[in-house]
Design a protein around this motif. Structure first.
Motif, short mmCIF file in Angstrom:
data_model
loop_
_atom_site.label_atom_id
_atom_site.label_comp_id
_atom_site.label_asym_id
_atom_site.label_seq_id
_atom_site.Cartn_x
_atom_site.Cartn_y
_atom_site.Cartn_z
N LYS A 189 35.66 37.60 38.32
CA LYS A 189 36.37 37.58 38.90
C LYS A 189 36.07 35.69 39.92
O LYS A 189 37.58 34.97 40.16
N LEU A 190 35.18 35.00 40.01
CA LEU A 190 35.86 33.54 39.85
C LEU A 190 35.87 32.97 38.13
O LEU A 190 37.04 32.07 38.17
N HIS A 191 35.76 33.81 36.56
CA HIS A 191 36.96 33.10 35.90
C HIS A 191 38.38 33.28 35.75
O HIS A 191 39.19 32.91 36.00
N LEU A 230 26.54 44.93 35.96
CA LEU A 230 27.91 45.26 35.92
C LEU A 230 28.42 44.60 37.22
O LEU A 230 28.96 43.58 37.51
N HIS A 231 27.64 44.27 38.75
CA HIS A 231 27.81 44.07 39.56
C HIS A 231 27.89 42.27 39.14
O HIS A 231 29.01 41.91 39.33
N ILE A 232 27.51 42.19 38.58
CA ILE A 232 27.21 40.08 38.16
C ILE A 232 28.48 39.91 37.27
O ILE A 232 28.72 39.46 36.94
N LYS A 271 28.90 27.56 39.65
CA LYS A 271 28.54 28.06 40.01
C LYS A 271 29.36 29.46 38.33
O LYS A 271 28.05 30.72 38.78
N ILE A 272 30.12 29.60 37.98
CA ILE A 272 30.68 29.93 36.68
C ILE A 272 28.54 29.82 35.76
O ILE A 272 28.40 31.24 35.20
#
Length: 53
Positions: A38-40, A30-32, A7-8
């Protein structure tokens, strides 16, 4: 854990594409970037701490 890495990587590629095509400060970029952060953070908190001896 492998799914998180995948996913990252997908979001990282999407972020690069979006930034180059829409600009680094575009709302979509910016959203991405925030989603990638968050994933990191999930990845960071799921790893075992390093023990210092």
């Amino acid at each position: 854990m492998e799914l998180l890495h995948t996913k990252i990587e997908i979001l990282r590629k999407e972020l690069i594409y979006t930034a180059l095509n829409h600009g680094f400060t575009a709302p979509k970029t910016l959203h991405i970037s925030q989603e990638l952060d968050k994933l990191h953070n999930l990845l960071l908190h799921n790893q075992e701490p390093i023990s210092y001896q």
